[in-house]
Design an enzyme around this catalytic site. Structure first.
Site, PDB file in Angstrom:
ATOM      1  N   SER A 186      14.161 -28.337  -1.210  1.00  0.00           N
ATOM      2  CA  SER A 186      14.418 -27.467  -2.359  1.00  0.00           C
ATOM      3  C   SER A 186      14.734 -28.222  -3.652  1.00  0.00           C
ATOM      4  O   SER A 186      14.740 -27.622  -4.712  1.00  0.00           O
ATOM      5  CB  SER A 186      15.561 -26.512  -2.037  1.00  0.00           C
ATOM      6  OG  SER A 186      16.745 -27.241  -1.852  1.00  0.00           O
ATOM      7  N   HIS A 214      13.020 -22.476   2.652  1.00  0.00           N
ATOM      8  CA  HIS A 214      12.325 -22.327   1.359  1.00  0.00           C
ATOM      9  C   HIS A 214      10.814 -22.150   1.491  1.00  0.00           C
ATOM     10  O   HIS A 214      10.129 -21.970   0.492  1.00  0.00           O
ATOM     11  CB  HIS A 214      12.633 -23.537   0.467  1.00  0.00           C
ATOM     12  CG  HIS A 214      14.080 -23.630   0.126  1.00  0.00           C
ATOM     13  ND1 HIS A 214      14.639 -22.964  -0.942  1.00  0.00           N
ATOM     14  CD2 HIS A 214      15.106 -24.258   0.755  1.00  0.00           C
ATOM     15  CE1 HIS A 214      15.941 -23.198  -0.972  1.00  0.00           C
ATOM     16  NE2 HIS A 214      16.243 -23.983   0.056  1.00  0.00           N
ATOM     17  N   LYS A 244      16.560 -15.785   1.208  1.00  0.00           N
ATOM     18  CA  LYS A 244      15.876 -16.339   0.036  1.00  0.00           C
ATOM     19  C   LYS A 244      14.667 -15.452  -0.300  1.00  0.00           C
ATOM     20  O   LYS A 244      14.833 -14.416  -0.914  1.00  0.00           O
ATOM     21  CB  LYS A 244      15.533 -17.800   0.265  1.00  0.00           C
ATOM     22  CG  LYS A 244      16.822 -18.609   0.508  1.00  0.00           C
ATOM     23  CD  LYS A 244      16.609 -20.072   0.554  1.00  0.00           C
ATOM     24  CE  LYS A 244      17.825 -20.807   1.080  1.00  0.00           C
ATOM     25  NZ  LYS A 244      19.008 -20.776   0.230  1.00  0.00           N
TER      26      LYS A 244
END
Ligand code: PMP
Length: 396
Positions: A186, A214, A244
Site C-alpha cells: 500500500s 489492497h 477497504k
C-alpha cells in the site's frame, strides 16, 4: 507528590514524540469518508481513504445493513462458537469462497484480527516464516504471536527469497515453512510477484499466504491479486479485508475446506472475540454481490487512477512505479513532504504525508488514493492545487 512509574514513562515518551514532531494529531471527520470530506468546517478533496470503490457510502449497502439491524439487532451477542453465528455469517462465508474461487472461507472481525488469528493457528515454534520486509504490521504481529522463526526477505526480491527458502529448508531445523506477502503493497502500489513466489514455494514445499487487503475489489475483476495471476488453486491462505474496497469492516481467510475447519477450532479471535455485527455482515454480503455482478466500479477506479497519475506526471512530479491506482507523489525529504501535505490541506486537498520510519529515509511521499467515487472535476481541482503548491515550493 512523586510521579508514578507510568506517569514518568508517559511524560518522557510522549514528550519525546511531540518534540520530534512525530505525535500524530488525528482530525475527526464531520462527514462520511467519501470523495469529499469535511474537517473543522472545511470541505476537502479526499485522497486518503481505502474506500476504493466508494462502497462505504453506497445506498445498497446502507439499506442491507439497516434491514439486518432491524431483524437481528446491532450486535451478534456472542462469539462465533457459542451462539454468535448468525445465518448472515454463514452466507457471507459462502459468498466469499465463491468470489475467491476456493472451497471455503472464515470471517473475522477485522483484517488485523485475521492475521493475528490465522498465522498462529497453523505455525508454531518448530516452524519458520519467510516474510517480505515490507509486509503489513498485522502480518508482522501475527508472525510474532506464532513464535515461529521469522526470516525477512528483501522486498519482492525473488533471488533473496529463493536463497533464504533453500537455506531454511536445507537447515532441516523446521517442521513447516510458510511464505507470507501482501498482494498489493500500500505504500508504493506495487503488486507481489506471486507466480515466482508460487514456483519457489513448490520447489521447497512451502505453505503460501497472501494478504490481499489492497488487491481485493481492485485486481482480478475484483477477486484480487491471486485471481489476477490465475493462481486460485495455488495459494493456501487468501486473506482479505472487508474494510477497504468492500467498504465495511471485517477480515477473512479463503482456502481449502480442511484449513477453514481448522481455523474455526483453533483461531483465537474466532473463538474468543464477539462475532462481526449483523449490519456489517449484511452490508459485506451486498458488497460482494455488487462486485460479483459488475466490474463497473473497478473500471472507474482504474480510470481515475490513470487520470491522476498522468496528471501528476505531466506536472513533473515523481509518482514512483505503482502498478495499481495507489499513487504516491514522492517528495524525498521528510520535513518538505510534511510541509507539502500541510499546504495541500490548507488549499483543499487531503492527502497524507508518509515518511520514515513507515517508508525508507529520503523517500517521503504524499500518498494519493483515488477512488471510483471521485469525479474528473474533483481530480482536476486536486491537480490544479498540486500544481500551485508544487510551484510555490519549487518542487516542479
Ligand atoms: N493487511 C493489510 C495489508 C492492510 O493494509 C491492513 C489495513 N491497513 C490490514 C491487513 C488490516 O485490515 P483491517 O483494517 O481490516 O483491520
Amino acid at each position: 507528590m512523586e510521579k508514578s512509574i507510568l506517569e514518568n514513562f508517559l511524560h518522557d515518551n510522549l514528550g519525546e514524540l511531540k518534540s520530534k514532531g512525530l505525535f500524530n494529531v488525528i482530525d475527526p471527520l464531520e462527514s462520511a469518508n467519501g470523495p469529499i470530506i469535511r474537517i473543522s468546517g472545511l470541505d476537502l478533496i479526499n485522497l486518503s481513504s481505502n474506500n476504493y470503490l466508494g462502497l462505504a457510502t453506497d445506498s445498497r449497502l446502507k439499506a442491507a445493513a439497516i434491514e439486518a439491524i432491524d431483524k437481528f439487532g446491532v450486535g451478534a451477542g456472542a462469539v462465533r462458537t457459542i451462539n454468535g453465528t448468525l445465518k448472515l455469517h454463514v452466507q457471507l462465508e459462502e459468498r466469499i469462497s465463491r468470489f475467491k474461487h476456493t472451497e471455503a472461507a472464515i470471517v473475522f472481525q477485522s483484517g488485523f484480527n485475521c492475521n493475528m488469528g490465522a498465522i498462529s493457528a497453523v505455525m508454531d515454534k518448530n516452524d519458520a516464516i519467510l516474510s517480505d520486509e515490507l509486509n503489513h504490521a498485522s502480518i508482522i504481529d501475527g508472525c510474532r504471536l506464532s513464535r515461529a522463526a521469522i526470516i525477512a526477505y528483501k522486498h519482492s526480491d525473488m533471488t533473496d527469497l529463493r536463497l533464504k527458502a533453500k537455506e531454511v529448508k536445507e537447515s532441516g531445523m523446521y517442521k513447516k515453512i510458510m511464505v507470507i506477502t501482501d498482494g498489493v503493497f500500500s505504500m508504493d502500489g506495487d503488486i507481489a510477484k506471486l507466480p515466482e513466489i508460487v514456483d519457489i514455494a513448490e520447489e521447497f514445499d512451502i505453505i503460501t499466504y497472501v494478504d490481499d487487503a489492497h488487491g481485493s475489489g481492485v485486481l482480478g475483476e475484483g477477486a484480487g491479486t491471486v485471481k489476477h495471476f490465475g493462481l486460485s488453486n495455488k495459494i493456501d491462505f487468501q486473506i482479505g479485508t472487508l474494510s477497504k474496497a468492500l467498504g465495511v469492516i471485517g477480515g477473512y481467510v479463503a482456502g481449502k475446506k480442511d484449513l477453514i475447519e481448522w481455523l474455526k477450532v483453533r483461531s483465537r479471535p474466532f473463538l474468543f472475540s464477539t462475532a462481526l455485527t449483523p449490519g456489517d455482515a449484511a452490508a459485506s454480503i451486498k458488497a460482494i454481490e455488487i462486485l460479483s455482478n459488475s466490474t463497473e466500479l473497478q473500471k472507474k477506479l482504474w480510470d481515475n487512477g490513470d487520470y491522476l497519475k498522468r496528471g501528476l506526471k505531466t506536472l513533473g512530479f515523481n509518482i514512483g512505479a505503482s502498478q495499481t491506482p495507489i499513487t504516491p507523489c514522492i517528495i524525498g525529504d521528510e520535513s518538505l513532504t510534511q510541509e507539502f501535505s500541510k499546504r495541500l490541506y490548507k488549499n483543499g486537498v487531503y492527502a497524507k504525508s508518509i515518511t520514515f520510519p513507515t517508508v525508507p529515509k529520503g523517500t517521503g511521499r504524499v500518498r494519493n488514493m483515488p477512488t471510483a467515487a471521485h469525479t474528473k472535476e474533483m481530480l482536476d481541482k486536486a491537480l490544479s492545487i498540486y500544481e500551485q503548491i508544487g510551484k510555490e515550493m519549487n518542487l516542479i
